[in-house]
Write an enzyme that holds these catalytic residues in place. Structure first.
Site, PDB file in Angstrom:
ATOM      1  N   ASP A  64      35.333 -17.008   9.411  1.00 55.06           N
ATOM      2  CA  ASP A  64      34.588 -15.829   8.973  1.00 55.06           C
ATOM      3  C   ASP A  64      33.576 -15.427  10.049  1.00 55.06           C
ATOM      4  O   ASP A  64      32.807 -16.250  10.545  1.00 55.06           O
ATOM      5  CB  ASP A  64      33.858 -16.130   7.660  1.00 55.06           C
ATOM      6  CG  ASP A  64      33.176 -14.898   7.077  1.00 55.06           C
ATOM      7  OD1 ASP A  64      33.656 -13.780   7.335  1.00 55.06           O
ATOM      8  OD2 ASP A  64      32.170 -15.069   6.361  1.00 55.06           O
TER       9      ASP A  64
ATOM     10  N   HIS B   3      26.728 -18.994   4.071  1.00 52.95           N
ATOM     11  CA  HIS B   3      27.586 -19.414   2.964  1.00 52.95           C
ATOM     12  C   HIS B   3      26.879 -20.515   2.175  1.00 52.95           C
ATOM     13  O   HIS B   3      26.882 -21.677   2.558  1.00 52.95           O
ATOM     14  CB  HIS B   3      28.924 -19.936   3.494  1.00 52.95           C
ATOM     15  CG  HIS B   3      29.736 -18.890   4.190  1.00 52.95           C
ATOM     16  ND1 HIS B   3      30.751 -19.197   5.076  1.00 52.95           N
ATOM     17  CD2 HIS B   3      29.686 -17.535   4.142  1.00 52.95           C
ATOM     18  CE1 HIS B   3      31.286 -18.083   5.529  1.00 52.95           C
ATOM     19  NE2 HIS B   3      30.654 -17.059   4.981  1.00 52.95           N
TER      20      HIS B   3
ATOM     21  N   MET C 124      32.554 -23.846   9.015  1.00 58.33           N
ATOM     22  CA  MET C 124      33.981 -24.107   8.912  1.00 58.33           C
ATOM     23  C   MET C 124      34.738 -22.797   8.718  1.00 58.33           C
ATOM     24  O   MET C 124      34.264 -21.874   8.062  1.00 58.33           O
ATOM     25  CB  MET C 124      34.232 -25.037   7.720  1.00 58.33           C
ATOM     26  CG  MET C 124      35.638 -25.588   7.603  1.00 58.33           C
ATOM     27  SD  MET C 124      35.732 -26.732   6.196  1.00 58.33           S
ATOM     28  CE  MET C 124      34.503 -27.959   6.682  1.00 58.33           C
TER      29      MET C 124
ATOM     30  N   SER D 163      27.607 -21.038   8.244  1.00 55.97           N
ATOM     31  CA  SER D 163      28.170 -21.729   7.085  1.00 55.97           C
ATOM     32  C   SER D 163      27.689 -23.178   7.118  1.00 55.97           C
ATOM     33  O   SER D 163      26.487 -23.420   7.223  1.00 55.97           O
ATOM     34  CB  SER D 163      29.704 -21.617   7.098  1.00 55.97           C
ATOM     35  OG  SER D 163      30.253 -22.117   5.890  1.00 55.97           O
ATOM     36  N   THR D 164      28.581 -24.157   7.075  1.00 56.16           N
ATOM     37  CA  THR D 164      28.183 -25.563   7.007  1.00 56.16           C
ATOM     38  C   THR D 164      27.267 -25.938   8.168  1.00 56.16           C
ATOM     39  O   THR D 164      27.596 -25.730   9.328  1.00 56.16           O
ATOM     40  CB  THR D 164      29.421 -26.471   7.040  1.00 56.16           C
ATOM     41  OG1 THR D 164      30.336 -26.053   6.021  1.00 56.16           O
ATOM     42  CG2 THR D 164      29.028 -27.922   6.802  1.00 56.16           C
TER      43      THR D 164
END
Length: 344
Positions: free
Chosen positions: A280, A185, A277, A159-160
């Site tokens: 998941d 993401h 973050m 993600s991030t």
């Protein structure tokens, strides 16, 4: 100095464009009103410096833009108005800023200063990796080409901060890597840009997954947008599936959905959960570990956001916790015919 300007406010964008065009020492190549237009302009024109509003740079999709800037050695300056809100975002850490009301000389000085230093990298101890091109890609000697086990696959969730992490991990994969599946993401509009960036930067072929496609060696498949989850067939041939189901773990596509779909393949799987973050992927990684898969999380020192990896590590889902530059070799070692493992 060659520039590209991007601002979401049409009035401020027009004023800035007019001011930059009046400065003889600055060559304004293009003006963009959103990140999609900006990506296209930068990819085709390759300016020296990009100037964009801080608000645009705070959008999640800017992560793909920042990775493109780094790959093309393009500097970036954030434009700020006197009354602008300055959101805190890891995506803008380390980037220089310039007040939109600056006079001509201040503009020139600011642009030259930004162009003279490299774009800061994400993370705290991230490894710099230059993009792979036909000119820079080393030949892959047959004697050094790893031999992978039949049916071995790689799964990655991020993600991030994941775009830069993926460039590092996938940049270490050979042309003949095991079939690899990635959930990152990213805003749905920017998936095609991310795929294009990765494909131009790594040795293997990067493509969007399609429903019902048989996966192939040397291919890296990304979830194609935010309208469906990426999953794998649970037995027989390795077939990709796009599931338009509801959000899972707060996301679509979800890392958990991908990981859980591969549980029946057990020991043939090597999976990594990278910076991001939330949580998941943690539950899915634990299920894979229980099924005998090699499971890895990125360490805190090289994560932009130590969220998803932390949750997975604390619940005992990962067998290894590694810095980002050691995850690629560890995944490949787990898939190789040899039983050795990298990172222990």
């Amino acid at each position: 100095m060659r520039l590209v300007l991007a601002h979401q406010n049409p009035i401020r964008r027009a004023k800035l464009s007019a001011r930059f065009e009046r400065v003889d020492r600055l060559d304004l190549l293009a003006v963009a009103c959103n990140l999609t237009e900006l990506y296209t302009a930068v990819e085709h024109l390759v300016p020296d410096v990009v100037l964009l509003s801080r608000e645009m740079a705070s959008a999640p999709e800017f992560e793909v833009m920042r990775a493109l800037f780094s790959a093309l050695h393009v500097a970036c300056i954030l434009l700020e108005g006197d009354n602008d809100v300055r959101p805190v975002s890891p995506l803008t850490d380390g980037l220089p800023s310039l007040n939109e009301a600056a006079d001509a000389e201040e503009l020139v000085v600011g642009v030259r200063a930004a162009a003279s230093r490299p774009l800061p990298r994400f993370g705290r101890e991230g490894t710099v990796r230059l993009p792979v091109t036909e000119a820079t890609m080393p030949a892959e000697p047959r004697s050094r080409t790893p031999t992978f086990r039949d049916g071995a696959i790689v799964l990655i969730g991020a993600s991030t901060g994941g775009v830069d992490a993926l460039l590092t991990v996938l940049g270490q994969f050979p042309v003949s890597c095991p079939p690899t599946f990635v959930v990152q993401h990213t805003g749905g509009r920017f998936v095609s840009s991310l795929i294009s960036l990765l494909d131009r930067s790594v040795a293997a072929k990067v493509t969007a997954a399609t429903d019902g496609e048989e996966a192939r060696i040397g291919h890296i498949y990304l979830a194609p947008g935010d309208q469906a989850h990426l999953a794998l067939s649970q037995k027989g041939k390795l077939i990709t599936a796009l599931d338009p189901g509801a959000h899972y773990s707060g996301h679509r596509p979800s890392v958990d959905v991908l990981f859980r779909s591969a549980v029946p393949r057990g020991r043939r799987v090597a999976a990594a959960l990278l910076t991001g973050m939330g949580r998941d992927g943690a539950v899915g990684l634990k299920a894979l570990s229980a099924a005998g898969a090699e499971t890895i999380v990125q360490d805190e020192a090289t994560s932009v956001v130590y969220g998803m990896p932390r949750v997975a590590w604390e619940m005992g889902a990962a067998r290894q916790k590694l810095p980002i530059d050691r995850i690629g070799p560890a995944l490949l070692a787990a898939c190789a015919v040899t039983t050795s493992r990298v990172g222990h």
